[in-house]
Every structure is written in C-alpha cells, then in structure tokens.
Enzyme design. Structure first.
Site, PDB file in Angstrom:
ATOM      1  N   ASP A  90       0.859  -1.179   0.000  1.00 52.83           N
ATOM      2  CA  ASP A  90       0.000   0.000   0.000  1.00 52.83           C
ATOM      3  C   ASP A  90       0.898   1.233   0.000  1.00 52.83           C
ATOM      4  O   ASP A  90       1.954   1.250   0.636  1.00 52.83           O
ATOM      5  CB  ASP A  90      -0.862   0.032   1.260  1.00 52.83           C
ATOM      6  CG  ASP A  90      -2.016  -0.953   1.225  1.00 52.83           C
ATOM      7  OD1 ASP A  90      -2.008  -1.856   0.366  1.00 52.83           O
ATOM      8  OD2 ASP A  90      -2.918  -0.836   2.076  1.00 52.83           O
ATOM      9  N   HIS A 147       4.729  -7.319   0.406  1.00 55.49           N
ATOM     10  CA  HIS A 147       4.417  -8.634  -0.131  1.00 55.49           C
ATOM     11  C   HIS A 147       5.140  -8.882  -1.456  1.00 55.49           C
ATOM     12  O   HIS A 147       5.706  -7.966  -2.057  1.00 55.49           O
ATOM     13  CB  HIS A 147       2.898  -8.766  -0.312  1.00 55.49           C
ATOM     14  CG  HIS A 147       2.147  -8.702   0.983  1.00 55.49           C
ATOM     15  ND1 HIS A 147       1.463  -9.777   1.502  1.00 55.49           N
ATOM     16  CD2 HIS A 147       1.969  -7.686   1.878  1.00 55.49           C
ATOM     17  CE1 HIS A 147       0.898  -9.433   2.655  1.00 55.49           C
ATOM     18  NE2 HIS A 147       1.192  -8.159   2.895  1.00 55.49           N
ATOM     19  N   SER A 254       8.197   3.813   5.209  1.00 53.29           N
ATOM     20  CA  SER A 254       9.352   4.050   4.359  1.00 53.29           C
ATOM     21  C   SER A 254       9.014   3.845   2.895  1.00 53.29           C
ATOM     22  O   SER A 254       7.938   4.213   2.440  1.00 53.29           O
ATOM     23  CB  SER A 254      10.517   3.164   4.789  1.00 53.29           C
ATOM     24  OG  SER A 254      11.706   3.639   4.234  1.00 53.29           O
TER      25      SER A 254
END
Length: 301
Positions: A90, A147, A254
């Site tokens: 995201d 992921h 980050s």
C-alpha cells in the site's frame, strides 16, 4: 521558505538518535499512554481500522504492534493470472519507468545509479541494465507489510548501512542520491520473469526492518554491509515465497523499490507518478513471445 527549513533540518537533526528513541518508545507497553498515542496517530493520519484483522485499539499493547497490524482476510485480493504481477505494498508510486544508462530517476533533476543503489555490486547491477524500476512510498497511514509481486526463490539478502533521511516526496525532490545513501535491505529473488530485486529502504524513525525468513534485520546498526546467500530452487533449505505472500515489514513507514530485468515485464498502463497503490492489485504483466501460426503448404505461393 518552510520547505527549505525542513530540508535543512534533515541534515542537522541527529537522525540516528531520533530513530533509536522512536524505536524504543514504539516498543514500550505503557498502557493508557500507549493507547492514547495509537488513537491520536490513527485520528491524525485517518487510519482505516475497518481493514484491520482486529479493529480495536485495545488489541495492540505497543505502538509497533498497531503499526504492523495484519489486515482481515479478503481486504487485499491478489490479482490472478500466471502472467500478472501484483503490487507489493500500500502507498503511492513515487517514480517508475525504464532504467536508462544504468540510472534511476529519483525526482526532478535527481538520478542515482544502479550500482550505488545495490551497494557497489556491479555484477548484480549488470542484470538490470535497461530494465525497469518502481519506487513505492509508504505514508504513515498505510498498511506497512510488504508482499511478493510474484512467486520467487530468495537468492540473497544484503543489509546496507546508511543515512536515515526521510523518504517523503519533499526530501526525494531535494536530497541527492536519497535511496542510494539511506539504510536499506536488498532482497534478490529468482522468478519466472528473470531476476527481481525488492529493496526495503529505511528512513528517519523507522524503528526496524524485518523479513519473514530472518526476522529483524536492523537494528542493530553496526555500520557494516552484511550479506546472506540462500539455497537455489529445489535445494534443501530453499526459501520460496508465493505471489502476494508477505516478505517483510517496516516498523514506521518508508519506501520499497523494485527492479526487473530488461524485456521481462511491462508495468500496467494506469500506473504513473502519484498513483495510489493497494497491495495485490495489478502491477505488471509478463512479456511473452507471441506464437506464430504455422504456414500450411497450400497457403504458400
């Protein structure tokens, strides 16, 4: 004027000390104080707790546990299809495009080299010349687990010590070589789309970077490059991860950088600078050679 002051502070503030302090505080179990901090953070950044596996603030005894909260089942469907890669996190696309003359575009007027990003590993850098890169910025409100874009077998991991500048858009536009000078964890995978690199970039007050196979990589921050290699596919102890599977996480936000070899994939056309990303949505598609139908003898003139 305000932006110039913010950038100047990036150079002057004791970033290592602030990061250690933030990491220490984020691990404290301070009961009501922790709950107050979590609620204030969620309110300020408009965190959507309906997506969390447990939406109750009381379920998180430390700020870090809240920050890396897992999502409920089905919150991030992973795009199907053998030729489709999914977005790893995201956030928002900071930059993406071609690696030209072994350089990646950071922001207006700023480029950095593959070899610098990969800590001088020129042999690895050679594999991505004229390939593609994508930089995804994770804001404080985002889900902070990272992921896999596709199935992959881990080949090596390298921890690179460095600065801890903020990685927000303002800093990216004003600090040269930002991603090649910040602390980072470089993960190299063998995939059916060729070699793929996924880099977890540290930043100010990022308390730690973790991977699912090694746990916490940093801290400690010992100021030396560390490199680990892993068994190849089919060998005992090989680490194979599937598309959409978690591979790492940030304790405070980050950036993730992906590298792909030339002529292996193409990014989805809807992705551009500033595009909001959701893990699991379409990221790229494999470039497959088109089959040529055989010419029958009766059609030959």
């Amino acid at each position: 004027m305000l932006d110039r002051i913010k950038i100047k502070l990036q150079y002057l503030l004791p970033k290592q000390g602030l990061t250690r302090l933030a990491g220490w505080g984020a691990e404290r179990r301070a009961a009501m104080l922790t709950q107050w901090v979590i609620k204030a953070f969620a309110s300020y950044y408009k965190v959507d707790m309906k997506e969390a596996l447990d939406p109750n603030f009381s379920a998180y005894p430390t700020f870090n546990e809240f920050f890396v909260r897992p999502l409920r089942d089905g919150a991030r469907p992973v795009v199907s299809g053998l030729d489709m890669l999914c977005l790893p996190a995201d956030g928002a696309i900071s930059q993406l495009g071609a690696i030209v003359d072994s350089k990646l575009f950071q922001a207006k007027g700023h480029f950095y080299t593959l070899e610098a990003l990969l800590a001088g590993n020129y042999q690895l850098a050679e594999q991505f010349k004229e390939g593609l890169f994508a930089t995804t910025y994770l804001a404080p409100r985002d889900y902070h687990r990272v992921h896999m874009p596709c199935d992959g077998v881990l080949r090596e991991m390298t921890y690179v010590p460095g600065d801890l500048f903020s990685v927000n858009p303002l800093t990216a536009a004003n600090v040269p070589n930002l991603f090649a000078r910040n602390e980072r964890v470089i993960c190299v995978f063998d995939t059916e789309f060729g070699p793929m690199v996924q880099i977890l970039v540290g930043a100010t007050i990022v308390g730690s970077i973790e991977t699912v196979w090694s746990g916490q990589v940093t801290p400690p921050r010992e100021g030396i490059i560390k490199r680990w290699t892993y068994p190849a596919a089919g060998e005992e102890g090989a680490i194979a991860l599937e598309k959409g599977q978690e591979m790492g996480r940030f304790k405070l936000g980050s950036t993730v950088i992906n590298l792909f070899a030339a002529n292996q994939v193409e990014f989805m056309p809807q992705l551009k600078n500033g595009t909001v990303t959701r893990m699991g949505e379409p990221f790229a598609e494999a470039l497959r050679p088109h089959a040529v139908e055989p010419v029958s003898a009766e059609n030959v003139i």
